[in-house]
Design an enzyme around this catalytic site. Structure first.
Site, short mmCIF file in Angstrom:
data_model
loop_
_atom_site.label_atom_id
_atom_site.label_comp_id
_atom_site.label_asym_id
_atom_site.label_seq_id
_atom_site.Cartn_x
_atom_site.Cartn_y
_atom_site.Cartn_z
CE LYS A 11 43.69 41.93 47.99
NZ LYS A 11 44.33 43.15 47.69
N PRO A 95 43.63 41.39 59.50
CG PRO A 95 45.68 42.49 59.73
CD PRO A 95 45.07 41.20 59.29
CB ALA A 98 44.85 45.18 56.28
N GLY A 99 44.11 45.99 53.05
CA GLY A 99 44.55 45.66 51.69
C GLY A 99 44.84 44.17 51.54
N GLY A 101 42.37 41.86 51.67
CA GLY A 101 41.18 41.20 51.11
C GLY A 101 40.40 40.39 52.14
N GLY A 102 40.45 40.75 53.41
CA GLY A 102 39.77 39.97 54.45
C GLY A 102 38.28 39.83 54.19
CG ASP A 137 40.21 42.30 45.52
OD1 ASP A 137 40.46 42.44 44.31
OD2 ASP A 137 40.70 43.02 46.41
O1 C5P Z 1 34.31 45.91 44.18
P1 C5P Z 1 34.52 46.42 45.57
O2 C5P Z 1 33.23 46.69 46.30
O3 C5P Z 1 35.46 45.56 46.36
O4 C5P Z 1 35.26 47.84 45.41
C1 C5P Z 1 35.33 48.78 46.46
C2 C5P Z 1 35.63 50.16 45.89
O5 C5P Z 1 36.96 50.21 45.38
C3 C5P Z 1 34.76 50.56 44.71
O6 C5P Z 1 33.57 51.18 45.11
C4 C5P Z 1 35.64 51.52 43.95
O7 C5P Z 1 35.62 52.80 44.56
C5 C5P Z 1 37.02 50.96 44.18
N1 C5P Z 1 37.47 50.08 43.07
C6 C5P Z 1 37.80 50.64 41.84
N2 C5P Z 1 38.24 49.84 40.83
C7 C5P Z 1 38.38 48.51 41.03
C8 C5P Z 1 38.05 47.91 42.27
C9 C5P Z 1 37.61 48.73 43.28
O8 C5P Z 1 37.70 51.87 41.64
N3 C5P Z 1 38.83 47.77 40.03
#
Ligand code: C5P
Length: 285
Positions: A11, A95, A98-99, A101-102, A137
């Site tokens: 993504k 990667p 990387a941001g 969303g892999g 995500d």
């Molecule tokens: O939901 P996920 O496990 O992908 O999120 C990883 C980390 O990113 C969370 O533990 C949180 O620290 C941060 N996060 C957040 N707010 C979001 C999504 C992610 O603070 N909306």
């Protein structure tokens, strides 16, 4: 053994805004998200109850419960209300850290594969709830296309799709820590915000260049000095080489540019090679 293979698409954040911190510790987000053709391949086979394993072609990725693909498989059986197990094999191309969303894409592919193997036992709504339990995500990765995402990232509204667009995705020589960047957002006032409404209006008008021009990610504002300089340099290089717009994706460090055609994308990718660890040419889809 019965198995299913699904592609897990990366993504891109056409925009990312953080609206505030929530009582549950997550952050309220507002993002325009777009899937693209850069993808991992995810193979899933049913296994004995309680036997969950995810093996990848990257030795540093955990194979057990720390792997979001395993979390997703467990979430699937919890939603189904049945015992189950899964052996997951992932060929990673996206990667890591990387941001892009892999991990979330892999998790979504596991949910889709398990639902296929169980004859569509979960409805789309149930599958999206399981996706949300696996990660913020993951619901977007399950749906794909062009979406406006709110809440933790799981509240989705489909937007008019960005027309298929050539994109160059650049992975710099460093990674960013997601919790650290969220922490910095909390402690500072953001100076620059994306024009999400303008971006959505451009998509609704079918104005690709207008959408690309409005791409921005608030995390770009809180990078440390070295990372900020590297991201800026890559963005400028992509723009100098014909990009319609460029931005960092998610919590970075990948930077991408949207291009008017494949030739200009390929030329920009060649030019970006020296600045980056890896460069990919892909299409939004
Ligand atoms: O939901 P996920 O496990 O992908 O999120 C990883 C980390 O990113 C969370 O533990 C949180 O620290 C941060 N996060 C957040 N707010 C979001 C999504 C992610 O603070 N909306």
């Amino acid at each position: 053994m019965s198995g299913a293979v699904h592609m897990a698409k990366a993504k891109l954040n056409l925009s990312l805004d953080v609206l505030g911190k929530r009582p549950d510790g997550y952050h309220e987000l507002c993002m325009v998200m777009q899937s693209c053709s850069l993808a991992d391949e995810v193979r899933v086979e049913l296994a004995a109850p309680g036997d969950f394993l995810a093996v990848t072609n990257r030795s540093y990725i955990p194979t057990g419960d720390k792997n979001v693909a395993v979390k997703a498989a467990r979430a699937y059986y919890a939603a189904l209300g049945a015992e189950g197990g899964a052996h997951i094999r992932i060929t990673k191309r996206i990667p890591v850290c990387a941001g892009l969303g892999g991990g979330s894409a892999d998790a979504a592919a596991v949910l889709a594969a398990l639902n296929e193997l169980h004859g569509g036992a979960l409805s789309e709504t149930e599958l999206l709830a399981a996706a949300s339990a696996a990660g913020s995500d993951v619901p977007f990765c399950l749906m794909g296309g062009t979406m406006l995402a709110g809440g933790r990232g799981e509240a989705l509204r489909r937007l008019p799709p960005l027309p298929e667009t050539d994109t160059v995705i650049c992975m710099p020589h460093f990674s960013c820590s997601t919790p650290e960047l969220f922490g910095r957002i909390d402690s500072r006032k953001s100076r620059c915000r994306p024009d999400t409404a303008g971006l959505v209006a451009a998509l609704e008008a079918g104005d690709r260049a207008g959408a690309a021009r409005r791409m921005y990610n608030v995390f770009e504002d809180v990078l440390d000095r070295r990372a900020a300089a590297a991201v800026r340099e890559i963005k400028l290089l992509l723009l100098d080489n014909g990009a319609l717009g460029a931005a960092m994706s998610g919590s970075g460090s990948a930077v991408f540019g949207l291009f008017p055609d494949e030739d200009s994308a390929r030329a920009a990718a060649r030019a970006a090679g020296e600045l980056c660890r890896e460069v990919f040419v892909a299409k939004t889809e």
